[in-house]
Write a protein that holds these residues in place. Structure first.
Motif, mmCIF file in Angstrom:
data_model
loop_
_atom_site.group_PDB
_atom_site.id
_atom_site.type_symbol
_atom_site.label_atom_id
_atom_site.label_comp_id
_atom_site.label_asym_id
_atom_site.label_seq_id
_atom_site.Cartn_x
_atom_site.Cartn_y
_atom_site.Cartn_z
ATOM 1 N N HIS B 42 -6.298 -97.385 2.568
ATOM 2 C CA HIS B 42 -6.641 -97.942 3.762
ATOM 3 C C HIS B 42 -8.136 -97.800 4.203
ATOM 4 C CE1 HIS B 42 -2.339 -97.370 5.294
ATOM 5 N NE2 HIS B 42 -2.297 -97.609 4.096
ATOM 6 N N GLU B 63 -15.847 -90.402 1.102
ATOM 7 C CA GLU B 63 -14.600 -89.786 0.442
ATOM 8 C C GLU B 63 -14.906 -88.385 -0.212
ATOM 9 O OE1 GLU B 63 -11.335 -90.400 -0.344
ATOM 10 O OE2 GLU B 63 -11.628 -88.703 -1.410
ATOM 11 N N ASN B 71 -3.195 -90.635 -1.940
ATOM 12 C CA ASN B 71 -1.892 -91.280 -2.037
ATOM 13 C C ASN B 71 -1.972 -92.499 -2.886
ATOM 14 O OD1 ASN B 71 -0.838 -88.983 -1.230
ATOM 15 N ND2 ASN B 71 -0.307 -89.854 1.065
ATOM 16 N N VAL B 72 -3.101 -93.449 -2.293
ATOM 17 C CA VAL B 72 -3.179 -94.609 -2.868
ATOM 18 C C VAL B 72 -2.641 -94.692 -4.643
ATOM 19 C CG1 VAL B 72 -5.757 -94.914 -3.425
ATOM 20 C CG2 VAL B 72 -4.217 -96.920 -2.890
ATOM 21 N N THR B 76 4.633 -94.432 -5.433
ATOM 22 C CA THR B 76 5.702 -95.409 -6.335
ATOM 23 C C THR B 76 5.357 -97.111 -6.339
ATOM 24 O OG1 THR B 76 7.112 -94.859 -4.689
ATOM 25 C CG2 THR B 76 7.400 -93.697 -6.871
ATOM 26 N N ILE B 78 5.704 -99.688 -4.300
ATOM 27 C CA ILE B 78 6.797 -100.700 -3.796
ATOM 28 C C ILE B 78 6.237 -101.246 -2.450
ATOM 29 C CG2 ILE B 78 8.929 -101.049 -2.839
ATOM 30 C CD1 ILE B 78 9.715 -98.263 -4.322
ATOM 31 N N VAL B 206 -16.176 -84.974 4.924
ATOM 32 C CA VAL B 206 -16.546 -85.092 6.279
ATOM 33 C C VAL B 206 -15.956 -83.553 6.994
ATOM 34 C CG1 VAL B 206 -16.103 -85.641 8.554
ATOM 35 C CG2 VAL B 206 -16.510 -87.198 6.739
ATOM 36 N N TYR B 364 5.729 -91.850 4.367
ATOM 37 C CA TYR B 364 5.954 -92.248 2.595
ATOM 38 C C TYR B 364 5.718 -93.952 2.550
ATOM 39 C CZ TYR B 364 10.389 -91.665 4.762
ATOM 40 O OH TYR B 364 11.498 -91.654 5.380
ATOM 41 N N GLY B 366 3.067 -96.189 3.379
ATOM 42 C CA GLY B 366 1.738 -96.609 3.704
ATOM 43 C C GLY B 366 1.158 -97.448 2.701
ATOM 44 N N PHE B 367 1.530 -97.676 1.642
ATOM 45 C CA PHE B 367 1.070 -98.359 0.512
ATOM 46 C C PHE B 367 1.061 -99.892 0.837
ATOM 47 C CE2 PHE B 367 1.292 -100.419 -3.679
ATOM 48 C CZ PHE B 367 -0.170 -100.397 -3.879
ATOM 49 N N LYS B 368 2.580 -100.151 0.934
ATOM 50 C CA LYS B 368 2.648 -101.525 1.218
ATOM 51 C C LYS B 368 1.656 -101.982 2.461
ATOM 52 C CE LYS B 368 7.193 -100.545 2.538
ATOM 53 N NZ LYS B 368 6.614 -98.943 3.021
HETATM 54 C C1 LIG Z 1 4.947 -90.050 -4.270
HETATM 55 C C2 LIG Z 1 4.604 -90.976 -3.139
HETATM 56 C C3 LIG Z 1 5.306 -92.216 -3.222
HETATM 57 C C4 LIG Z 1 4.957 -93.089 -2.181
HETATM 58 N N1 LIG Z 1 5.508 -94.335 -2.436
HETATM 59 C C5 LIG Z 1 5.212 -95.452 -1.616
HETATM 60 C C6 LIG Z 1 5.739 -96.646 -1.792
HETATM 61 O O1 LIG Z 1 6.656 -97.173 -2.879
HETATM 62 N N2 LIG Z 1 5.431 -97.775 -1.179
HETATM 63 C C7 LIG Z 1 4.759 -97.594 -0.079
HETATM 64 O O2 LIG Z 1 4.490 -98.476 0.870
HETATM 65 N N3 LIG Z 1 4.292 -96.272 0.370
HETATM 66 C C8 LIG Z 1 4.459 -95.251 -0.627
HETATM 67 N N4 LIG Z 1 3.719 -94.202 -0.304
HETATM 68 C C9 LIG Z 1 2.941 -93.804 0.743
HETATM 69 C C10 LIG Z 1 1.521 -94.243 0.442
HETATM 70 O O3 LIG Z 1 1.142 -93.884 -0.713
HETATM 71 C C11 LIG Z 1 0.458 -93.784 1.568
HETATM 72 O O4 LIG Z 1 0.978 -93.889 2.866
HETATM 73 C C12 LIG Z 1 -0.918 -94.368 1.731
HETATM 74 O O5 LIG Z 1 -1.336 -94.468 0.354
HETATM 75 C C13 LIG Z 1 -1.631 -93.461 2.513
HETATM 76 O O6 LIG Z 1 -2.890 -94.294 2.745
HETATM 77 P P1 LIG Z 1 -4.386 -94.367 1.894
HETATM 78 O O7 LIG Z 1 -3.903 -94.788 0.620
HETATM 79 O O8 LIG Z 1 -5.447 -94.720 2.802
HETATM 80 O O9 LIG Z 1 -4.383 -92.700 1.385
HETATM 81 P P2 LIG Z 1 -5.119 -91.748 0.338
HETATM 82 O O10 LIG Z 1 -5.413 -92.482 -0.605
HETATM 83 O O11 LIG Z 1 -4.714 -90.367 0.196
HETATM 84 O O12 LIG Z 1 -6.532 -91.944 1.065
HETATM 85 C C14 LIG Z 1 -7.104 -90.747 2.035
HETATM 86 C C15 LIG Z 1 -8.388 -90.239 1.415
HETATM 87 O O13 LIG Z 1 -8.941 -89.574 2.325
HETATM 88 C C16 LIG Z 1 -9.796 -88.498 1.793
HETATM 89 N N5 LIG Z 1 -10.085 -87.331 2.788
HETATM 90 C C17 LIG Z 1 -9.379 -86.292 3.150
HETATM 91 N N6 LIG Z 1 -10.148 -85.657 3.899
HETATM 92 C C18 LIG Z 1 -11.347 -86.107 4.053
HETATM 93 C C19 LIG Z 1 -12.570 -85.509 4.635
HETATM 94 N N7 LIG Z 1 -12.561 -84.482 5.245
HETATM 95 N N8 LIG Z 1 -13.861 -86.303 4.040
HETATM 96 C C20 LIG Z 1 -13.535 -87.413 3.420
HETATM 97 N N9 LIG Z 1 -12.604 -87.753 2.695
HETATM 98 C C21 LIG Z 1 -11.389 -87.319 3.162
HETATM 99 C C22 LIG Z 1 -8.897 -87.999 0.686
HETATM 100 O O14 LIG Z 1 -9.532 -87.501 -0.292
HETATM 101 C C23 LIG Z 1 -7.979 -89.354 0.195
HETATM 102 O O15 LIG Z 1 -8.883 -89.959 -0.845
HETATM 103 C C24 LIG Z 1 3.954 -92.907 -1.004
HETATM 104 C C25 LIG Z 1 3.410 -91.753 -1.177
HETATM 105 C C26 LIG Z 1 3.535 -90.545 -2.227
HETATM 106 C C27 LIG Z 1 2.768 -89.492 -2.144
#
Ligand SMILES: Cc1cc2nc3c(=O)[nH]c(=O)nc-3n(C[C@H](O)[C@H](O)[C@H](O)COP(=O)(O)OP(=O)(O)OC[C@H]3O[C@@H](n4cnc5c(N)ncnc54)[C@H](O)[C@@H]3O)c2cc1C
Lengths: 95, 416
Positions: B42, B63, B71-72, B76, B78, B206, B364, B366-368
């Motif tokens: 995101h 980061e 989580n990205v 899984t 989807i 941060v 769970y 947020g990937f999509k």
């Molecule tokens: C096992 C599993 C299966 C899932 N399956 C699906 C699916 O099939 N389909 C779907 O749509 N969603 C799925 N999800 C949900 C989806 O992965 C998450 O909702 C989504 O990825 C979250 O957004 P993001 O990618 O930005 O998060 P993240 O990749 O977690 O990004 C957040 C980042 O912030 C960083 N951060 C944290 N604190 C700080 C700080 N203080 N300073 C600087 N950086 C910081 C972290 O290190 C991290 O890299 C799944 C989640 C899990 C765990």
């Protein structure tokens, strides 16, 4: 995880149902001033700490008592288990 | 450097010596126009669209670890837009449309694979609910096909149709749903943002906000103070932790969700299959591994690993649906931390602190949402106006009683 029930001894956490933050014991008074705000906070907002967390577990497949479990949300280590009833009484609640 | 078939062939003939690092490793500048916290899907998508669509050149992503380590890279993979409620459906369909053009847009192979998402139903009531959901999708211009038992059998003859407890009665299919290579999403957005001048700063946590007179002036980090006119927080599972540093309490609890992958098998599954009644969903990766998961562990957790009872539960669900997977070996299981919101829907909004914006509560699912979340958050950061499709994702909806309770679970994040 094993929860050391104060009355029944060590039990598998699978016997329990989780409710959430133990602050949910402190239901606001609906007649107090500012009750609307306090209910909003009570219902929806959470501290959600990474570390020690006091939380409510219900022994659904056991004696159906409510427990206050103090658990580390990073390591899953449990440091204390109390009957929720005792916690509520110690805060001056009748039941 | 642009990728193309020609480039791949040229590199193959010259020993692959011409590939370059895909993004720079800049030192943080003293200040930026916009700082995005969190180099997950995101945060990176937000930065990409800020630069590309909204012309913001002076942007940094901070980061704490390495990009894509959250989580990205743990989910899984989807993608689907089979939502029911008006606040949700247009947003997820906007995301689906962005997925469909993503690879051409950022010139990176994210392996977007629209092989269909099939939700199985097991009771008449569930079929009625799916009929309603399918109709809601069609009314929003989204593809949806209601299948009877034979229709499901044609797609997936290997399922256990004789399960006495949960007989398969049919299913709701979204043919445009599917999977995407999750790491490539992070890398593609990072590269795209970098090419547009965004500084991606890794190993920069941060640790606090500088807030004066209700205005956010920048962030304190492990690499010093970084000033910013606007700060957007997109840290997924760490939402409560980071926003607490700005003195805010959120309608969020952090929970762990596990995922599993089997050894590589020959092509077996036609697409994604979900078995809500048994808490199991599965797809097959391009390498052949079965990728599957189930419910969250159910209690607050910041441990990026799960516990054994849920592994057992998920595998039991899998066995009852597809008995043949009992022969496959499990290669790995892992967990990620999700910010479960009180109604199961996300939040994209400004906060009461001027210049501080929040994106989170993705639970769970947020990937999509990654492309649409990035686009809508970029829109909010650049224009101070909510994007049309994210207008319902307000922070004050709980206070106002305007929850988007897609699953009807109320304020019980451990049940969503
Ligand atoms: C096992 C599993 C299966 C899932 N399956 C699906 C699916 O099939 N389909 C779907 O749509 N969603 C799925 N999800 C949900 C989806 O992965 C998450 O909702 C989504 O990825 C979250 O957004 P993001 O990618 O930005 O998060 P993240 O990749 O977690 O990004 C957040 C980042 O912030 C960083 N951060 C944290 N604190 C700080 C700080 N203080 N300073 C600087 N950086 C910081 C972290 O290190 C991290 O890299 C799944 C989640 C899990 C765990």
């Amino acid at each position: 995880m094993i929860i050391n029930h104060p009355l029944l001894g060590p039990r598998d956490a699978q016997e329990f149902v989780y409710l959430g933050d133990a602050a949910l014991i402190d239901r606001p008074d609906w007649q107090a001033s500012g009750a609307v705000d306090r209910f909003y906070e009570y219902l929806y907002l959470r501290d959600n700490p990474a570390g020690m967390h006091r939380e409510l577990w219900f022994h659904e497949q056991g004696d159906r008592s409510w427990l206050v479990v103090t658990r580390n949300t990073v390591t899953h280590e449990i440091t204390s288990v109390e009957l929720a009833r005792d916690v509520a009484r110690s805060r001056g609640r009748g039941k | 450097m642009r990728y193309s078939g020609f480039k791949v062939i040229a590199e193959a003939l010259t020993g692959h010596r011409g590939w370059k690092p895909v993004w720079r490793e800049p030192q943080p500048k003293p200040s930026y126009d916009i700082v995005v916290i969190g180099g997950g899907g995101h945060g990176l998508a937000t930065a990409y669209y800020l630069a590309k669509e909204f012309g913001e050149a002076n942007v940094a992503v901070l980061e704490k670890g390495w990009i894509g380590g959250g989580n990205v890279g743990r989910n899984t993979t989807i993608i689907r837009s089979n939502y029911l409620l008006p606040g949700n459906e247009p947003f997820y369909e906007f995301s689906m449309k962005l997925w469909e053009g993503l690879e051409q847009d950022f010139n990176y192979n994210a392996m977007v694979s629209q092989r269909g998402v099939l939700n199985l139903c097991h009771t008449d009531a569930q079929r009625d609910a799916f009929t309603r959901r399918g109709n809601a999708m069609r009314l929003h211009g989204v593809d949806a096909v209601l299948l009877d038992r034979d229709g499901v059998r044609k797609i997936a003859p290997f399922l256990n149709f004789d399960n006495a407890r949960f007989p398969i009665k049919g299913g709701l299919l979204q043919p445009r749903g599917g999977t995407v290579r999750h790491d490539a999403v992070a890398w593609g957005y990072a590269r795209g943002a970098d090419l547009h001048g965004v500084d991606i700063i890794q190993n920069c946590e941060v640790t606090g906000f500088r807030i004066e007179n209700g205005k956010c002036l920048g962030v304190e980090t492990t690499r010093g103070f970084i000033g910013a006119k606007k700060v957007g927080c997109a840290v997924a599972g760490a939402s409560s932790q980071v926003m607490a540093k700005a003195g805010m309490r959120l309608p969020i609890e952090s929970h762990v969700l596990q995922a599993f992958v089997s050894e590589g098998l020959k092509p077996l599954l036609p697409g994604v299959i979900t078995y809500g009644a048994g808490h199991f969903y599965v797809s097959q990766s391009d390498k052949g591994g079965l990728v599957f998961g189930g419910d969250i562990d159910g209690y607050n957790s910041y441990a990026q690993r799960g516990n054994l009872p849920v592994i057992e539960d998920v595998c039991e669900g899998g066995m009852s649906l597809m008995p043949m997977i009992g022969r496959a070996r499990l290669l790995r299981s892992w967990g990620g931390i999700m910010d479960m919101s009180m109604d199961g829907s996300p939040i994209i909004d400004r906060t009461d602190i001027q210049g501080l914006y929040f994106n989170g509560g993705w639970c769970y699912g947020g990937f999509k949402a990654t492309p649409a979340s990035g686009w809508c958050f970029a829109h909010l950061l650049a224009t101070d106006m909510p994007h049309l499709h994210a207008a319902a994702y307000r922070l004050d909806r709980f206070r106002k009683g305007l929850m988007i309770d897609e699953k009807g679970m109320g304020a019980q994040p451990n049940l969503h």
